[in-house]
Design a protein around this motif. Structure first.
Motif, mmCIF file in Angstrom:
data_model
loop_
_atom_site.group_PDB
_atom_site.id
_atom_site.type_symbol
_atom_site.label_atom_id
_atom_site.label_comp_id
_atom_site.label_asym_id
_atom_site.label_seq_id
_atom_site.Cartn_x
_atom_site.Cartn_y
_atom_site.Cartn_z
ATOM 1 N N GLY A 158 56.673 -41.446 43.780
ATOM 2 C CA GLY A 158 55.318 -40.958 43.525
ATOM 3 C C GLY A 158 54.536 -40.819 44.823
ATOM 4 O O GLY A 158 54.065 -41.807 45.380
ATOM 5 N N VAL A 159 54.387 -39.601 45.285
ATOM 6 C CA VAL A 159 53.723 -39.339 46.565
ATOM 7 C C VAL A 159 52.206 -39.259 46.348
ATOM 8 O O VAL A 159 51.736 -38.451 45.542
ATOM 9 N N ILE A 160 51.461 -40.099 47.076
ATOM 10 C CA ILE A 160 50.006 -40.157 46.903
ATOM 11 C C ILE A 160 49.301 -39.249 47.907
ATOM 12 O O ILE A 160 49.492 -39.375 49.116
ATOM 13 N N TYR A 161 48.486 -38.323 47.408
ATOM 14 C CA TYR A 161 47.657 -37.455 48.252
ATOM 15 C C TYR A 161 46.228 -38.000 48.270
ATOM 16 O O TYR A 161 45.749 -38.494 47.243
ATOM 17 N N SER A 162 45.544 -37.839 49.399
ATOM 18 C CA SER A 162 44.132 -38.258 49.480
ATOM 19 C C SER A 162 43.210 -37.044 49.422
ATOM 20 O O SER A 162 43.646 -35.909 49.652
ATOM 21 N N HIS A 163 41.937 -37.297 49.126
ATOM 22 C CA HIS A 163 40.939 -36.221 49.151
ATOM 23 C C HIS A 163 40.889 -35.585 50.537
ATOM 24 O O HIS A 163 40.805 -34.369 50.676
ATOM 25 N N ARG A 164 40.934 -36.419 51.569
ATOM 26 C CA ARG A 164 40.876 -35.924 52.949
ATOM 27 C C ARG A 164 42.068 -35.015 53.260
ATOM 28 O O ARG A 164 41.913 -33.910 53.777
ATOM 29 N N GLY A 165 43.255 -35.493 52.941
ATOM 30 C CA GLY A 165 44.454 -34.706 53.222
ATOM 31 C C GLY A 165 44.452 -33.395 52.457
ATOM 32 O O GLY A 165 44.820 -32.345 52.994
ATOM 33 N N ALA A 166 44.014 -33.458 51.198
ATOM 34 C CA ALA A 166 44.001 -32.253 50.368
ATOM 35 C C ALA A 166 43.009 -31.231 50.940
ATOM 36 O O ALA A 166 43.277 -30.033 50.981
ATOM 37 N N TYR A 167 41.862 -31.732 51.391
ATOM 38 C CA TYR A 167 40.841 -30.863 51.988
ATOM 39 C C TYR A 167 41.401 -30.187 53.244
ATOM 40 O O TYR A 167 41.310 -28.967 53.411
ATOM 41 N N LEU A 168 41.987 -30.977 54.109
ATOM 42 C CA LEU A 168 42.463 -30.439 55.387
ATOM 43 C C LEU A 168 43.687 -29.540 55.201
ATOM 44 O O LEU A 168 43.816 -28.510 55.870
ATOM 45 N N ASN A 169 44.578 -29.910 54.270
ATOM 46 C CA ASN A 169 45.731 -29.042 54.070
ATOM 47 C C ASN A 169 45.323 -27.718 53.404
ATOM 48 O O ASN A 169 45.956 -26.690 53.627
ATOM 49 N N SER A 170 44.263 -27.762 52.618
ATOM 50 C CA SER A 170 43.768 -26.517 52.027
ATOM 51 C C SER A 170 43.268 -25.573 53.119
ATOM 52 O O SER A 170 43.547 -24.370 53.098
ATOM 53 N N PHE A 171 42.531 -26.127 54.072
ATOM 54 C CA PHE A 171 42.055 -25.325 55.210
ATOM 55 C C PHE A 171 43.242 -24.695 55.942
ATOM 56 O O PHE A 171 43.261 -23.501 56.245
ATOM 57 N N ALA A 172 44.241 -25.538 56.208
ATOM 58 C CA ALA A 172 45.429 -25.047 56.916
ATOM 59 C C ALA A 172 46.133 -23.975 56.086
ATOM 60 O O ALA A 172 46.598 -22.967 56.627
ATOM 61 N N ALA A 173 46.176 -24.179 54.765
ATOM 62 C CA ALA A 173 46.849 -23.215 53.892
ATOM 63 C C ALA A 173 46.146 -21.860 53.919
ATOM 64 O O ALA A 173 46.794 -20.813 53.905
ATOM 65 N N ILE A 174 44.822 -21.877 53.980
ATOM 66 C CA ILE A 174 44.064 -20.621 54.085
ATOM 67 C C ILE A 174 44.521 -19.862 55.322
ATOM 68 O O ILE A 174 44.820 -18.677 55.273
ATOM 69 N N LEU A 175 44.609 -20.594 56.448
ATOM 70 C CA LEU A 175 44.954 -19.932 57.698
ATOM 71 C C LEU A 175 46.415 -19.504 57.722
ATOM 72 O O LEU A 175 46.724 -18.407 58.168
ATOM 73 N N LEU A 176 47.313 -20.342 57.225
ATOM 74 C CA LEU A 176 48.720 -19.942 57.364
ATOM 75 C C LEU A 176 49.114 -18.884 56.349
ATOM 76 O O LEU A 176 50.070 -18.139 56.564
ATOM 77 N N ASN A 177 48.356 -18.777 55.258
ATOM 78 C CA ASN A 177 48.570 -17.673 54.328
ATOM 79 C C ASN A 177 47.824 -16.411 54.754
ATOM 80 O O ASN A 177 47.879 -15.397 54.082
ATOM 81 N N GLU A 178 47.084 -16.526 55.868
ATOM 82 C CA GLU A 178 46.292 -15.400 56.377
ATOM 83 C C GLU A 178 45.382 -14.851 55.276
ATOM 84 O O GLU A 178 45.332 -13.658 55.020
ATOM 85 N N MET A 179 44.664 -15.781 54.639
ATOM 86 C CA MET A 179 43.789 -15.425 53.526
ATOM 87 C C MET A 179 42.369 -15.235 54.006
ATOM 88 O O MET A 179 41.722 -16.189 54.417
ATOM 89 N N SER A 180 41.862 -14.008 53.921
ATOM 90 C CA SER A 180 40.443 -13.849 54.218
ATOM 91 C C SER A 180 39.664 -14.125 52.933
ATOM 92 O O SER A 180 40.233 -14.544 51.926
ATOM 93 N N SER A 181 38.374 -13.894 52.994
ATOM 94 C CA SER A 181 37.515 -14.195 51.857
ATOM 95 C C SER A 181 37.965 -13.399 50.620
ATOM 96 O O SER A 181 38.358 -12.247 50.723
ATOM 97 N N MET A 182 37.873 -14.052 49.455
ATOM 98 C CA MET A 182 38.132 -13.399 48.163
ATOM 99 C C MET A 182 39.528 -12.792 48.003
ATOM 100 O O MET A 182 39.675 -11.619 47.638
ATOM 101 N N PRO A 183 40.581 -13.573 48.248
ATOM 102 C CA PRO A 183 41.937 -13.084 48.018
ATOM 103 C C PRO A 183 42.237 -13.023 46.519
ATOM 104 O O PRO A 183 41.488 -13.589 45.718
ATOM 105 N N VAL A 184 43.297 -12.320 46.154
ATOM 106 C CA VAL A 184 43.783 -12.348 44.761
ATOM 107 C C VAL A 184 45.176 -12.975 44.803
ATOM 108 O O VAL A 184 46.110 -12.404 45.378
ATOM 109 N N TYR A 185 45.277 -14.168 44.253
ATOM 110 C CA TYR A 185 46.500 -14.953 44.390
ATOM 111 C C TYR A 185 47.286 -14.994 43.088
ATOM 112 O O TYR A 185 46.763 -15.367 42.046
ATOM 113 N N LEU A 186 48.544 -14.592 43.175
ATOM 114 C CA LEU A 186 49.415 -14.599 41.992
ATOM 115 C C LEU A 186 50.232 -15.890 41.973
ATOM 116 O O LEU A 186 50.963 -16.198 42.919
ATOM 117 N N TRP A 187 50.098 -16.642 40.885
ATOM 118 C CA TRP A 187 50.727 -17.957 40.793
ATOM 119 C C TRP A 187 52.188 -17.873 40.389
ATOM 120 O O TRP A 187 52.511 -17.725 39.224
#
Lengths: 551, 551
Positions: free
Chosen positions: A199-228
């Motif tokens: 059971g891998v535990i994620y923190s609020h801090r890590g989730a926040y920072l990895n989300s920021f990184a994910a935006i940049l590495l996915n090259e997502m500008s404002s208002m993307p349309v993401y297919l799940w």
């Protein structure tokens, strides 16, 4: 320094909850979630998540409690990613491919107080609860998620239903912000390429920072349309559940991932980004002409989980997709590295480009350090593209630890780095390339054979759809490579042909000596379950000594 | 939750130093800094910053010490943004327009142990040191920065020189990471639209998070080319000193900001991004045909400091620039809000688009909350685009406080929000629009007159280059608007003409009753120093009662 005050004006614990709060203002009338005919705006999603948190609190969920979910990529699953943390609770998403027995183990281990279950998986969950009841474990409350926009298919009087529960929630509920940004936000059980989930535990801090990184590495500008296509239950959808909210994007949900649905959703909703393991890429490039649709614009695809074979890359790019290769583990919140593309590489021959793109690359902006180290001495290996070592990570986007398994946490962090268990090399330019999981490496006559290297040669054979290499016991060599292969429809190549092909493209000792044709067993995220194949290869028995001349 | 361990593997204080460390690997051979013929790569910039930190430590600079800098946008100034924090010290950048007296005040107040001085400003700095010597204050060490790539113009035996100092630094210096991410990284004295500068303290955490936000609000993808028009001494270049490093971009430095240099640099280096106050935009649109060059591609320009007048926006976009309007204060690390552009606005009439773009918008991703509140009751004003209130901020990108001024810090944070002192309204869509600084509002016959509103009408007059409105004492009305105007070259409109124009476009009571033609006094960041104009208007004396009929 004198004059400083730390207060609510200038200090807020980092948490992805902030992304939703902001998007409810900035992107209030934009579409947040689409699923078939169902559509919500960010204002509505925000309200639904508040109601959800309020209802959970009313049911007695307290800060720190675990709330589990067993559901595919449907709107409710997206809402749980905010609603549960907003109630102060920890979201534990379960793999929908698990059986009742595994679900019962994970519910028990996580001590989940409540479990949200999609109607398709109700019998699995109920089976799990029956097992728990037999072992006299306190049962979690079950909340049924009916098909979105449709009446509940089952009317069990004892079962709570998601939409009815939401209706009981209050809009004036006061969000329970984390007291400390290091507090857990989610629990992700490792997906089972080994047989013992942790059971891998994620923190609020890590989730926040990895989300920021994910935006940049996915090259997502404002208002993307993401297919799940990536399951949200895997590393919280590589943290994109939260990142898409941060950028005010539209989440296109789909219950099942098929080539037809992918192309249809892309065309209909003007998808800009999607993600998936190489198996999803395979599905896309092997789609029938009938299922294909032209792309409405640039579509970026982040892939990970295994390096994308070059012919898959070529075909994806021929179809107009822009492929980004990332790499990470559940313990690094999904992606931890990305093969950052340099403009000068665009002029290299196509094959060289594919080879570079198959590298795992460099750490993303949220991660502090990435290194290839000798696991014993902790020394950095030379950046010579040859010397193998263990891939190690360090930074804020590394997990808090393994739930109730302090020993495993200590082992994983010993030496002050997270030890991935993956083996790789470092190129002179600093980019890393994975060679194998430490446990998947094949040692044949004292030589290390990277299963990934052999697989990539097999992948380049035109008849091969999927391939996996494991070690098979060998009386003389200790072990030799054994290939499990799935051929493309209409192909009927035999073992001899594939072994010859490998011997033509690899040192002979690396070529498989056995080829088995079959479907490959996979995790729900498309990773081949090598431990299953290893057991099978073992069960085939040892290759007798007489066969040495072939090597 | 049991099983968690906080250690170097999963916890690192947030600091922009990480950006440089990462870029030295990921972008090692890419150009980091360009200045005339001088070019560095990220590997070189990293090495120079390590040497700088090492040399500072060797000179006795200890963690928490203040190191000041008086320099324009030259490579050394960029390096100081990393080298000083890497020595554990706090960077205090001084406005190059200050005179010796002000510099001495700030050096004394900040207790700077060392000051780096560009050769052009040496006499200012030496003058400041003389003043300090007279007051028996301990003098900071002075380090002279010679013109980059040229021999030192002055050979004073007692003065240290930047390049020679760097040469004494060691590459194996162990970077002094902040112990706590809340530790100060820099000190920015407010730029002086009021006459009493305050020392605003930035933290490593805030700088890291505001850099992330700056990347997103500048719409910077990987490897941008950034042209430095915003002074680095202003809010650390709106945090872009650090953000450009995070994205492995190229910093195009220029000692002076002229239209000719801007166009030349853009063309030569294929600039993708720049920033500047509306005065810089003015400079660009008013460039002579000889100085203009066609843009090599899309160039994004972030503007702030004052809302961009619509005709300036139109002309910028005609020239091919993409303008992003942001707003913030020194206390919010520069930009705190951005007018996030919605695609549906593209189909509105041009004038409506300009009006929307002149709004200050919504909080960026790093800031928690933005609101317009009644400063007394702290109640949110209605989002009716009419009710004025004070703009307030809350979040991690708000300063730690004012150095040695706990009272001012307390006042600024009273109520748990940072009180900006700016007055504005909230539109129904949640976007804010600034109306005035609270101290700049003109109260005439009991009516509030927004100086910004009157200015924007004046700006729309074809002959007006610059305009500022302040209150002038008036025997009957208390005060009435007084305009200070600079006309475009070759124009000779008179007061009557401009007053009539205002009366045609505004309620009569809002039209200025006095117009003064002159150069406008400005801070180095292009903000008009209204306090100077207010004193001048006051000195002009009260308008006698007889003149009432005109209103």
């Amino acid at each position: 320094m004198e004059g400083m005050i730390k207060c609510s004006a200038n200090y807020v614990p980092l948490t992805p909850i902030s992304f939703l709060e902001r998007s409810a203002i900035v992107y209030r009338d934009r579409v947040s979630v689409i699923y078939g005919d169902v559509k919500y705006t960010w204002k509505e999603t925000h309200e639904r998540c508040i109601r959800l948190a309020s209802a959970l609190a009313h049911l007695g969920i307290s800060p720190g409690d675990v709330v589990a979910a067993l559901a595919p990529n449907i709107p409710a699953m997206y809402e749980l990613h905010f609603g549960v943390p907003m109630a102060g609770a920890v979201l534990c998403t379960l793999n929908v491919r698990h059986d009742s027995s595994m679900v019962s183990v994970l519910l028990k281990h996580s001590e989940a107080k409540l479990v949200f279950v999609d109607y398709q998986f109700l019998s699995i969950a109920q089976g799990a609860l029956e097992i728990l009841q037999e072992t006299k474990t306190k049962l979690p409350l079950l909340v049924l998620i009916s098909e979105c926009g449709q009446p509940a298919p089952i009317s069990s009087p004892g079962i709570l239903e998601y939409e009815s529960l939401l209706a009981t929630g209050k809009l004036d509920f006061e969000v329970r912000w984390p007291k400390d940004e290091w507090d857990p936000i989610s629990l992700n059980y490792t997906s089972g390429t080994t047989s013992s989930p942790k059971g891998v535990i994620y923190s609020h801090r890590g989730a926040y920072l990895n989300s920021f990184a994910a935006i940049l590495l996915n090259e997502m500008s404002s208002m993307p349309v993401y297919l799940w296509c990536v399951p949200m239950f895997h590393c919280n959808g590589w943290c994109l559940t939260w990142a898409v909210a941060a950028q005010g994007g539209t989440n296109v949900c789909q219950r099942n991932v098929t080539a037809k649905d992918i192309f249809e959703n892309i065309a209909q909703h003007k998808v800009t980004h999607l993600g998936g393991a190489p198996t999803v890429l395979n599905m896309i490039i092997n789609a029938s002409a009938r299922d294909r649709k032209p792309l409405p614009g640039k579509v970026s695809v982040m892939t990970g989980g295994a390096p994308p074979p070059s012919h898959v890359l070529f075909k994806m790019e021929e179809l107009g997709f822009h492929v980004i290769h990332a790499y990470g583990l559940t313990e690094t919140y999904g992606p931890g590295t990305v093969c950052t593309w340099k403009p000068e590489w665009a002029s290299l021959p196509r094959e060289s480009q594919a080879k570079i793109k198959a590298r795992q690359g460099v750490q993303h902006l949220g991660l502090e350090e990435l290194d290839i180290k000798d696991p014993v001495t902790m020394k950095t290996v030379p950046a010579d593209a040859k010397t193998m070592g263990e891939v190690m990570f360090r930074g804020n986007t590394v997990m808090n630890g393994y739930l109730k398994n302090l020993k495993a946490t200590k082992d994983a962090f010993s030496g002050g780095w997270f030890r991935s268990g993956d083996l790789g090399v470092k190129h002179p330019d600093g980019y890393i390339e994975l060679k194998d999981r430490s446990k998947d490496i094949i040692i044949s006559g004292g030589e290390n054979i990277s299963s990934i290297e052999v697989e990539s040669v097999l992948f380049s054979h035109p008849a091969v759809l999927e391939a996996a290499i494991v070690g098979r016991p060998d009386d003389y060599w200790g072990e030799t490579p054994c290939a499990f292969v799935k051929l493309k429809d209409g192909c009927n190549e035999d073992s001899e042909e594939l072994i010859k092909f490998c011997r033509d493209h690899l040192p002979h000792y690396m070529a498989p000596r056995t080829v088995v044709f079959q479907e490959l067993p996979k995790t729900s995220t498309g990773k081949v379950q090598k431990f299953v194949l290893k057991e099978k290869a073992k069960a085939m028995g040892s290759i007798p000594k007489g066969n040495i001349s072939k090597l």
